[in-house]
Design a protein around this motif. Sequence first.
Motif, PDB file in Angstrom:
ATOM      1  N   PRO A   1       0.788  -1.234   0.000  1.00 19.30           N
ATOM      2  CA  PRO A   1       0.000   0.000   0.000  1.00 19.30           C
ATOM      3  C   PRO A   1       0.816   1.278   0.000  1.00 19.30           C
ATOM      4  O   PRO A   1       0.471   2.239  -0.702  1.00 19.30           O
ATOM      5  CB  PRO A   1      -0.821  -0.121   1.279  1.00 19.30           C
ATOM      6  CG  PRO A   1      -0.931  -1.591   1.505  1.00 19.30           C
ATOM      7  CD  PRO A   1       0.383  -2.152   1.050  1.00 19.30           C
ATOM      8  N   ASP A   2       1.919   1.321   0.761  1.00 15.27           N
ATOM      9  CA  ASP A   2       2.677   2.576   0.828  1.00 15.27           C
ATOM     10  C   ASP A   2       3.314   2.912  -0.512  1.00 15.27           C
ATOM     11  O   ASP A   2       3.356   4.072  -0.935  1.00 15.27           O
ATOM     12  CB  ASP A   2       3.743   2.516   1.935  1.00 15.27           C
ATOM     13  CG  ASP A   2       4.688   1.334   1.751  1.00 15.27           C
ATOM     14  OD1 ASP A   2       4.323   0.398   1.000  1.00 15.27           O
ATOM     15  OD2 ASP A   2       5.787   1.355   2.331  1.00 15.27           O
TER      16      ASP A   2
ATOM     17  N   ASN B   1       0.599   4.094  -2.814  1.00 17.09           N
ATOM     18  CA  ASN B   1       0.193   5.471  -2.521  1.00 17.09           C
ATOM     19  C   ASN B   1       1.161   6.492  -3.105  1.00 17.09           C
ATOM     20  O   ASN B   1       0.758   7.583  -3.500  1.00 17.09           O
ATOM     21  CB  ASN B   1       0.066   5.668  -1.007  1.00 17.09           C
ATOM     22  CG  ASN B   1      -1.195   5.028  -0.449  1.00 17.09           C
ATOM     23  OD1 ASN B   1      -2.176   4.889  -1.168  1.00 17.09           O
ATOM     24  ND2 ASN B   1      -1.163   4.634   0.823  1.00 17.09           N
ATOM     25  N   GLN B   2       2.429   6.144  -3.148  1.00 16.07           N
ATOM     26  CA  GLN B   2       3.400   7.047  -3.761  1.00 16.07           C
ATOM     27  C   GLN B   2       3.172   7.171  -5.263  1.00 16.07           C
ATOM     28  O   GLN B   2       3.381   8.235  -5.839  1.00 16.07           O
ATOM     29  CB  GLN B   2       4.812   6.543  -3.476  1.00 16.07           C
ATOM     30  CG  GLN B   2       5.223   6.649  -2.010  1.00 16.07           C
ATOM     31  CD  GLN B   2       6.642   6.177  -1.798  1.00 16.07           C
ATOM     32  OE1 GLN B   2       7.576   6.682  -2.412  1.00 16.07           O
ATOM     33  NE2 GLN B   2       6.809   5.192  -0.924  1.00 16.07           N
TER      34      GLN B   2
ATOM     35  N   ASN C   1      -0.421   9.228  -5.568  1.00 19.82           N
ATOM     36  CA  ASN C   1      -0.743  10.131  -4.467  1.00 19.82           C
ATOM     37  C   ASN C   1      -1.774  11.194  -4.863  1.00 19.82           C
ATOM     38  O   ASN C   1      -2.495  11.700  -4.024  1.00 19.82           O
ATOM     39  CB  ASN C   1       0.519  10.784  -3.894  1.00 19.82           C
ATOM     40  CG  ASN C   1       1.309  11.527  -4.960  1.00 19.82           C
ATOM     41  OD1 ASN C   1       0.872  11.627  -6.102  1.00 19.82           O
ATOM     42  ND2 ASN C   1       2.478  12.043  -4.584  1.00 19.82           N
TER      43      ASN C   1
ATOM     44  N   GLU D   1      -5.120   9.636  -3.966  1.00 16.97           N
ATOM     45  CA  GLU D   1      -5.064   8.839  -2.747  1.00 16.97           C
ATOM     46  C   GLU D   1      -6.437   8.633  -2.101  1.00 16.97           C
ATOM     47  O   GLU D   1      -6.622   7.690  -1.325  1.00 16.97           O
ATOM     48  CB  GLU D   1      -4.106   9.484  -1.733  1.00 16.97           C
ATOM     49  CG  GLU D   1      -4.500  10.884  -1.318  1.00 16.97           C
ATOM     50  CD  GLU D   1      -3.453  11.522  -0.431  1.00 16.97           C
ATOM     51  OE1 GLU D   1      -2.437  10.857  -0.174  1.00 16.97           O
ATOM     52  OE2 GLU D   1      -3.651  12.671  -0.006  1.00 16.97           O
TER      53      GLU D   1
ATOM     54  N   GLU E   1      -6.397   2.077   3.239  1.00 10.98           N
ATOM     55  CA  GLU E   1      -5.132   1.587   3.782  1.00 10.98           C
ATOM     56  C   GLU E   1      -5.128   0.064   3.824  1.00 10.98           C
ATOM     57  O   GLU E   1      -6.117  -0.569   4.190  1.00 10.98           O
ATOM     58  CB  GLU E   1      -4.932   2.141   5.203  1.00 10.98           C
ATOM     59  CG  GLU E   1      -3.571   1.812   5.754  1.00 10.98           C
ATOM     60  CD  GLU E   1      -3.306   2.522   7.059  1.00 10.98           C
ATOM     61  OE1 GLU E   1      -2.297   2.190   7.682  1.00 10.98           O
ATOM     62  OE2 GLU E   1      -4.112   3.383   7.428  1.00 10.98           O
TER      63      GLU E   1
END
Length: 346
Positions: free
Chosen positions: A61-62, A65-66, A69, A72, A77
């Motif tokens: 997920p992180d 998200n980048q 973004n 988002e 999450e």
Amino acid sequence: MMDFDDFGSNLPGTPLSQADKAAAVLLAMGKGVAGKLLKYFTQAELQTIIASAQTLRSIPPDELNQLVNEFEDLFTEGAGLMDNAKAIESILEEGLTPEEVDGLLGRRTAFQTYEESIWDQLQDADPDFIAKFLMREHPQTVAYILSMLPSSFGAKVLLKLPESRRADVMNRTVNLKNVSQKAAQIIENRVQELIAEIAAERNSVGSAKVADLMNELDKPQVDTLLNSLETISKSAVEKVRPKIFLFEDLLAMPQRSRVLLLNDVSGDVLTMALRGASMEIRECVLSAISPRQRRMIESDLATGTTGINPREIAIARRAVAQEAIRLANSGQIQLKEAEGDAPQAA
């Protein structure tokens, strides 16, 4: 065209290619939004993205998200990307036609593409030409071919077959069972030969041009030219003669076609065309018109040809022949009896 060269450059984990990043963004968007974006990609880009989506590594997920973004709020999450191949197919189906999706995903096998292409090519041909070819085939083969043709075109071909064979062919078509792949392949190989014959016929522009020229002449002139041509090449005459239609050829036309044709020709033109004609051709024409019109024309013909310019007679006969060719080209009449049909009485 959408440029995906600018998607993020320093993401954690195994580096993703630009196509991988584009695939990841599309997969994360969901069908509705992603489907609308597909039209901005070229065919080559779509194929590249599809290939990347099918081998895309799991994206946490992180990292996701980048990548997205700016979108988002569309993600929750803990969401990751799973079953990428199925997801990209679902997105494609949202924005493209089934045929386009099949083509991009490579679903259509070589045999299916071949199968569709031969019938597509066949339905653009002259129904008369197809019917003549089918006359040389077994009725069961004819039934299979008719079953594969688009209905509207298949109906035209069926009507071009001799009446004596239509019922048998229709019965076989109705009762047609599953055809083995081997048998289907044999038949389709024959259809390929037919397509080759059609191509050769279409490329034979010379004989068509000569026939067009001769259709503008009188019968004695045409006979002289054909006799002259035959001394040089009999095969050339065989190619040209079927394309020639003169006023006198009304004798070989089916009665129903004669009626349809002569219904479109004015009485004055018919009267002029029949002046000086043989009793055979005269009766042939008069038997195909209404009794009232026949009486009027016979009354006019009783005056003979005195004072009539022969050129006017030739022009009238040519007008009838040209109208016959026009109606035949549009599929409304037959210029000659189909092979195997018994001549109809005038």
